[in-house]
Scaffold this motif. Sequence first.
Motif, PDB file in Angstrom:
ATOM      1  N   TYR A  24       0.563  -1.554  -0.003  1.00 32.94           N
ATOM      2  CA  TYR A  24      -0.163  -0.065  -0.235  1.00 32.94           C
ATOM      3  C   TYR A  24       0.636   1.012  -0.211  1.00 32.94           C
ATOM      4  O   TYR A  24       0.759   2.064  -0.758  1.00 32.94           O
ATOM      5  N   SER A 154      -7.576   1.441  -8.865  1.00 38.89           N
ATOM      6  CA  SER A 154      -7.789   2.112  -7.174  1.00 38.89           C
ATOM      7  C   SER A 154      -7.707   3.973  -7.334  1.00 38.89           C
ATOM      8  O   SER A 154      -6.893   3.918  -7.842  1.00 38.89           O
ATOM      9  N   ARG A 156      -7.059   6.616  -4.910  1.00 38.93           N
ATOM     10  CA  ARG A 156      -5.885   7.110  -4.815  1.00 38.93           C
ATOM     11  C   ARG A 156      -5.979   7.951  -3.371  1.00 38.93           C
ATOM     12  O   ARG A 156      -5.318   9.102  -3.401  1.00 38.93           O
ATOM     13  N   ASP A 162      -7.396  -0.264  -1.112  1.00 40.91           N
ATOM     14  CA  ASP A 162      -6.382  -0.171  -2.192  1.00 40.91           C
ATOM     15  C   ASP A 162      -6.792  -1.252  -2.994  1.00 40.91           C
ATOM     16  O   ASP A 162      -6.706  -2.331  -2.844  1.00 40.91           O
ATOM     17  N   TYR A 163      -7.512  -1.042  -3.754  1.00 34.69           N
ATOM     18  CA  TYR A 163      -7.748  -2.490  -5.178  1.00 34.69           C
ATOM     19  C   TYR A 163      -6.482  -3.272  -5.830  1.00 34.69           C
ATOM     20  O   TYR A 163      -7.134  -4.399  -5.654  1.00 34.69           O
ATOM     21  N   ARG A 164      -6.163  -2.739  -6.215  1.00 33.36           N
ATOM     22  CA  ARG A 164      -5.251  -2.827  -7.208  1.00 33.36           C
ATOM     23  C   ARG A 164      -4.345  -4.276  -6.181  1.00 33.36           C
ATOM     24  O   ARG A 164      -3.597  -5.325  -6.296  1.00 33.36           O
ATOM     25  N   ALA A 165      -3.665  -3.461  -4.898  1.00 31.72           N
ATOM     26  CA  ALA A 165      -2.917  -3.814  -4.046  1.00 31.72           C
ATOM     27  C   ALA A 165      -3.763  -5.263  -3.194  1.00 31.72           C
ATOM     28  O   ALA A 165      -3.158  -6.862  -3.417  1.00 31.72           O
TER      29      ALA A 165
END
Length: 283
Positions: A24, A154, A156, A162-165
């Motif tokens: 993150y 995601s 910011r 944090d959807y990407r992480a």
Amino acid sequence: MLIPLVPLALAYITGILLGQAFLYVPCSVAAVTACTVTASLFRSRTVGWPLRQVASASFAALAGASLLITSATYLPADHYSRALGQPAMVQEVSGRISSPLERSDDRVVFLLAVSAVNGKAASGDLRVTVREALPAFGRGDSVRMTGRISPPRSYRNPGGFDYRAFLARQGVHAVMTVKRGMDLQIESRGTGPLRLVEDLRERMRQAFLGSTRGDGSAVLRAMVLGDTSGLTEDLRQRFMTAGVTHILSISGSHLGLVAVLSFWLFRNILFLLPERTYHRITL
């Protein structure tokens, strides 16, 4: 001098947590980690902590963080991200459905273990969204589909989710959208106990949809099947206001009930065994 196992295990767990946080906010976590290690080394010299223990704990924490970060970011040579064409192009992907299907009234979401992209062998997990609620497929099916693949988005917002992480920790580095159900073709059907359970769950879901309507149907599906797709925001807010939101989800009380029933069942089965066999099992 023997190094206790418990401090090493705690240090390793701490490293895993730091590794998750690193996905993150990498710069701040790296700075905090460096300061902590420096403070520990300084403390060991001023107070008398054994330097060997400090170094071992630091190494265990670093190993935990490194392993988690590597598992979330490492991509093999045949990963699907290396075989994709232009982002705006429609891609043809083949693979096996490797997760339960998340169904709602107008879409189905699942994870796909990729086997080929545009006719080339590939690997990796892809999150797929089909824009139609199709009841005819499930976990374990080998499928071929066409759609657009893009990186997960995601927001910011500071401190936000944090959807990407989140997807990266699951080994998912892209999402695919299939607009029509006819763009998905089943090549072979899945089998096994998990598929049987999922098919039974889907038949129960269809029975609920066919015999009930409105908020009552949504609450019943959430309580029995864990399917919260029919819950409106207003209905969720009512349960939150009443303080009974846990009824709509799988909670510790549900798992406790399953554990008690399972203990009672196996205990009575053991008592039916011959005495000599019972003694051998308990020993």
